[in-house]
Design a protein around this motif. Sequence first.
Motif, PDB file in Angstrom:
ATOM      1  N   LEU A 153      46.284  -0.278  96.232  1.00  0.00           N
ATOM      2  CA  LEU A 153      45.570  -1.502  96.625  1.00  0.00           C
ATOM      3  C   LEU A 153      46.528  -2.510  97.242  1.00  0.00           C
ATOM      4  N   ARG A 154      47.732  -2.614  96.699  1.00  0.00           N
ATOM      5  CA  ARG A 154      48.731  -3.525  97.275  1.00  0.00           C
ATOM      6  C   ARG A 154      49.100  -3.089  98.692  1.00  0.00           C
ATOM      7  N   GLN A 155      49.257  -1.782  98.913  1.00  0.00           N
ATOM      8  CA  GLN A 155      49.576  -1.287 100.255  1.00  0.00           C
ATOM      9  C   GLN A 155      48.417  -1.517 101.216  1.00  0.00           C
ATOM     10  N   VAL A 156      47.185  -1.332 100.733  1.00  0.00           N
ATOM     11  CA  VAL A 156      46.008  -1.590 101.573  1.00  0.00           C
ATOM     12  C   VAL A 156      45.948  -3.060 101.948  1.00  0.00           C
ATOM     13  N   GLN A 157      46.230  -3.930 100.986  1.00  0.00           N
ATOM     14  CA  GLN A 157      46.220  -5.365 101.263  1.00  0.00           C
ATOM     15  C   GLN A 157      47.222  -5.709 102.354  1.00  0.00           C
ATOM     16  N   GLN A 158      48.427  -5.159 102.278  1.00  0.00           N
ATOM     17  CA  GLN A 158      49.437  -5.421 103.305  1.00  0.00           C
ATOM     18  C   GLN A 158      48.979  -4.899 104.670  1.00  0.00           C
ATOM     19  N   ALA A 159      48.350  -3.725 104.685  1.00  0.00           N
ATOM     20  CA  ALA A 159      47.880  -3.157 105.953  1.00  0.00           C
ATOM     21  C   ALA A 159      46.756  -4.003 106.547  1.00  0.00           C
ATOM     22  N   LEU A 160      45.858  -4.501 105.700  1.00  0.00           N
ATOM     23  CA  LEU A 160      44.770  -5.341 106.211  1.00  0.00           C
ATOM     24  C   LEU A 160      45.310  -6.642 106.789  1.00  0.00           C
ATOM     25  N   ILE A 161      46.255  -7.249 106.096  1.00  0.00           N
ATOM     26  CA  ILE A 161      46.850  -8.497 106.598  1.00  0.00           C
ATOM     27  C   ILE A 161      47.565  -8.238 107.922  1.00  0.00           C
ATOM     28  N   TRP A 201      38.849   3.974 108.413  1.00  0.00           N
ATOM     29  CA  TRP A 201      38.797   3.406 107.066  1.00  0.00           C
ATOM     30  C   TRP A 201      37.893   2.179 106.974  1.00  0.00           C
ATOM     31  N   PHE A 202      37.442   1.661 108.101  1.00  0.00           N
ATOM     32  CA  PHE A 202      36.549   0.494 108.093  1.00  0.00           C
ATOM     33  C   PHE A 202      35.120   0.960 108.351  1.00  0.00           C
ATOM     34  N   TYR A 203      34.245   0.655 107.411  1.00  0.00           N
ATOM     35  CA  TYR A 203      32.871   1.147 107.486  1.00  0.00           C
ATOM     36  C   TYR A 203      31.907   0.014 107.189  1.00  0.00           C
ATOM     37  N   THR A 204      30.925  -0.138 108.066  1.00  0.00           N
ATOM     38  CA  THR A 204      29.876  -1.122 107.835  1.00  0.00           C
ATOM     39  C   THR A 204      28.595  -0.371 107.512  1.00  0.00           C
ATOM     40  N   VAL A 243      48.545   3.025 106.219  1.00  0.00           N
ATOM     41  CA  VAL A 243      49.769   2.234 106.048  1.00  0.00           C
ATOM     42  C   VAL A 243      50.921   2.722 106.929  1.00  0.00           C
ATOM     43  N   SER A 244      50.705   3.766 107.723  1.00  0.00           N
ATOM     44  CA  SER A 244      51.798   4.303 108.550  1.00  0.00           C
ATOM     45  C   SER A 244      52.264   3.293 109.597  1.00  0.00           C
ATOM     46  N   ILE A 284      40.574   5.689 101.305  1.00  0.00           N
ATOM     47  CA  ILE A 284      40.255   4.265 101.373  1.00  0.00           C
ATOM     48  C   ILE A 284      39.047   4.048 102.262  1.00  0.00           C
ATOM     49  N   SER A 285      38.189   3.157 101.809  1.00  0.00           N
ATOM     50  CA  SER A 285      37.081   2.709 102.645  1.00  0.00           C
ATOM     51  C   SER A 285      36.944   1.201 102.452  1.00  0.00           C
ATOM     52  N   VAL A 286      36.980   0.466 103.544  1.00  0.00           N
ATOM     53  CA  VAL A 286      36.871  -0.994 103.504  1.00  0.00           C
ATOM     54  C   VAL A 286      35.529  -1.379 104.107  1.00  0.00           C
ATOM     55  N   TRP A 287      34.744  -2.158 103.349  1.00  0.00           N
ATOM     56  CA  TRP A 287      33.411  -2.575 103.787  1.00  0.00           C
ATOM     57  C   TRP A 287      33.331  -4.092 103.825  1.00  0.00           C
TER      58      TRP A 287
END
Length: 200
Positions: free
Chosen positions: A59-67, A86-89, A128-129, A150-153
């Motif tokens: 989750l910390r790595q995902v947060q850094q990637a989103l920022i 990874w981004f899904y609506t 995160v690559s 990971i899936s971000v909604w």
Amino acid sequence: MAALKRGPQEGYVLLLTLITLLVLLFGILFTMRGTLLQTEMTGNTIQRQKDVQAGDLALRQVQQALIATVQGAGSPLDVAASGQPWFYTPTVTSSTLASTVPGAAGPYSNFWTNCSANNQCAPLSSMVSALNPAPPAINDASGQPYQVLISVWPTNQPTNPYACGTTGFTASYYAVFLHITEASGSTAINTQSVIKLCTT
């Protein structure tokens, strides 16, 4: 010398001894079965706790990637992550509520099985690559990497111009869903979190 007389009682003693030994054998087998089952359950519980800890790191790595994604594009995540697997609506209908989560009963019960093929999730490593420097892989106790999807909604929470302080940015909220499986595949866990991103 008189001959010893054997009575019918000796057969009963032998039968009683055999029954007692059989009961003791069943008792030992029952105790061993319970001990082995408890040991296995304890091991699975410990492994699931390790999966949760791996989820916290992911989750910390995902947060850094989103920022980094938002800062690199200079726009909200809905625009910056458009086309990312990874981004899904999700489509909200009467049978699919906005609060439905992947992996739960209902329309998304098999989400983690099919999401990669449907471009609704992606492995953590692909997300995160692009970070510089790229974070190390999250490994289990044996050194094997966890499999993290990971899936971000987008959430149904409205944007908030006051949640980012006096920076002039507006807060947008996104749900982050993680599916963490250890390398052997014997345990897995789903976690979810909501992240606030401040954008222009």
